[in-house]
Motif scaffolding. Structure first.
Motif, short mmCIF file in Angstrom:
data_model
loop_
_atom_site.label_atom_id
_atom_site.label_comp_id
_atom_site.label_asym_id
_atom_site.label_seq_id
_atom_site.Cartn_x
_atom_site.Cartn_y
_atom_site.Cartn_z
N GLY A 1 0.79 -1.23 0.00
CA GLY A 1 0.00 0.00 0.00
C GLY A 1 0.82 1.27 0.00
N ALA A 2 2.14 1.10 -0.10
CA ALA A 2 3.00 2.28 -0.06
C ALA A 2 3.10 2.98 -1.41
CB ALA A 2 4.39 1.89 0.42
N LEU A 3 2.80 2.23 -2.48
CA LEU A 3 2.83 2.82 -3.81
C LEU A 3 1.49 2.62 -4.49
CD1 LEU A 3 6.36 1.81 -5.25
CD2 LEU A 3 5.65 4.02 -4.31
N LYS A 4 1.13 3.55 -5.36
CA LYS A 4 -0.11 3.46 -6.13
C LYS A 4 -0.11 2.20 -7.00
CE LYS A 4 -1.32 8.33 -6.82
NZ LYS A 4 -0.98 9.47 -7.69
N GLU A 5 -1.30 1.72 -7.32
CA GLU A 5 -1.43 0.54 -8.18
C GLU A 5 -1.37 0.93 -9.65
OE1 GLU A 5 -1.41 -2.62 -7.57
OE2 GLU A 5 -1.51 -2.63 -5.38
N ILE A 6 -0.23 1.39 -10.09
CA ILE A 6 -0.04 1.71 -11.50
C ILE A 6 1.04 0.79 -12.04
CG2 ILE A 6 -0.79 4.12 -11.36
CD1 ILE A 6 1.93 5.00 -10.86
N PRO A 7 1.05 0.60 -13.39
CA PRO A 7 2.02 -0.33 -13.97
C PRO A 7 3.44 -0.05 -13.47
CG PRO A 7 0.55 0.47 -15.66
CD PRO A 7 0.20 1.21 -14.41
N PRO A 8 4.14 -1.09 -13.01
CA PRO A 8 5.50 -0.91 -12.48
C PRO A 8 6.44 -0.15 -13.40
CG PRO A 8 4.75 -3.12 -12.03
CD PRO A 8 3.68 -2.48 -12.88
N TRP A 9 6.34 -0.36 -14.69
CA TRP A 9 7.26 0.34 -15.60
C TRP A 9 7.07 1.84 -15.52
CZ3 TRP A 9 5.38 3.44 -19.49
CH2 TRP A 9 4.07 3.23 -19.92
#
Lengths: 222, 222
Positions: free
Chosen positions: B166-174
């Motif tokens: 939950g520390a980073l947004k759920e957007i494509p890793p790239w």
DNA sequence: AGGAATAGTGAGTGATTACTCACTCTTGTA
DNA sequence: TACAAGAGTGAGTAATCACTCACTATTCCT
């Protein structure tokens, strides 16, 4: 008052419009060939004989129009530097500050979209400019002057405007500018130069990039 | 399982440690001089005679150790490419994923601090690498391979880990990676290469850069 | 049409280039 | 100490370089 000190900039850009003024067909072919060879091999490794050959022209013809090989380079790379910063001098840009209802995201999206298109159309020229700037003092000085003049007189003003409006955080403008440039350059370099075949929806990509710039990559709860 | 396919990477990095193996004093001086001249003039504009002169060595001595001028370049630029990505292969990096209480910001700050220091210590080498990568296919291939292998096997895993947390947004890793690299490279290029005399508090600058990456530049009300 | 200016040519020039080679000097080993 | 292997040398070489110049072809103005 800005019109006094920046007259040379306006002049410079006006001159770019009719740069196809009085050029021979062969001279145009020389420039085209030079762009090809310079971008492929780099300035130092490019030979005037190859440029002449690709242009279908005698080698002497190059030196009728350009005193030296470096002259030819500067006549190509110089205008690119100016065009790179051109949109920040347009009237629309200054007028934008008088429209308090304009949202930052629309502003940033427009800039990113415009510069992305510019980079696509001028890949080779940009490559030449970036590659040679560290080695040609004249070019370096020109780029630095263009950038600083434009930044301090226009972009910084725009940043402060949006900050007063509450649309941007109250952090030093140069940091806002650096972050924006980093994010935009990174996006353009990736899609245009590093992975031109990477499939992507341009509008969505622009929107997502601006969104990350504005709101970051941290998760919601924070 | 990663240890099978990435053995070559580990080997490569181990070889970098004892690269001062059996080198003559003159050979070391040749490399030092070559770094100087290559970074000042660029590979193509650098002459072997000047390198020999600056190293205080006969020109023939260069070719006793390196078959061609390009060989000399690759022996210098190759290791830099590997060292550039080295920290992402360290054991600490992998182990980090097993510590769920580690915060993303600490993670990012550590990386930025480390790479900033690396860039400062290796300015000339990085300049040579960046400058020559577009023109030396071997270098380009090496950099691409190092980057992709490291990214897909390590960094992408780390991103997904922090996303699950939950520390980073759920957007494509790239996209996370691209934004982070953009922001960090932009910061390093500015402070190390463009404006090395610009005064700044390093720790604060690192913190502010990571903060912008995580939370963006938009105002609070949004 | 005439004549001056400009565009175009390509063989020629001296300087510089990366690289070679026959040779000497240094080092390590037995 | 003898000797082999590698390190170091620097004059030499063919190729390539940016640039020149005497000359021809074209364009433009009156």
């Amino acid at each position: 008052m800005t019109d006094e000190k920046e007259q040379w900039l306006v002049d410079l850009l006006r001159r770019l419009e009719d740069d196809d003024g009085k050029k021979t067909e062969k001279q145009i072919r020389i420039i085209e060939a030079a762009v090809e060879v310079f971008s492929e091999k780099g300035f130092a490794a490019a030979s005037t004989s190859e440029i002449a050959q690709r242009a279908g022209v005698a080698e002497g013809t190059i030196f009728r129009h350009y005193k030296t090989k470096k002259d030819l380079l500067l006549s190509i790379a110089g205008p690119v530097a100016a065009k790179l910063f051109a949109p920040f001098l347009m009237r629309d840009f200054a007028r934008l500050l008088e429209l308090p209802y304009d949202r930052v995201e629309d502003f940033l999206r427009a800039i990113l979209r415009d510069r992305l298109e510019f980079a696509r159309k001028n890949m080779k020229l940009i490559k030449i400019l970036v590659h040679e700037v560290p080695f040609q003092p004249e070019l370096l000085a020109q780029v630095k002057e263009l950038f600083t003049h434009i930044v301090v007189t226009r972009v910084e003003k725009a940043v402060k405007h949006f900050q007063a409006q509450g649309a941007l955080k109250e952090i030093p403008p140069w940091r806002v500018i650096r972050s924006t440039v980093s994010q935009f350059v990174g996006m353009i370099v990736f899609h245009v130069f590093l992975a031109p075949d990477f499939p992507f929806d341009e509008e969505e990509e622009i929107e997502r990039t601006v969104d990350i710039l504005l709101h970051g990559i941290a998760g919601r709860p924070s």
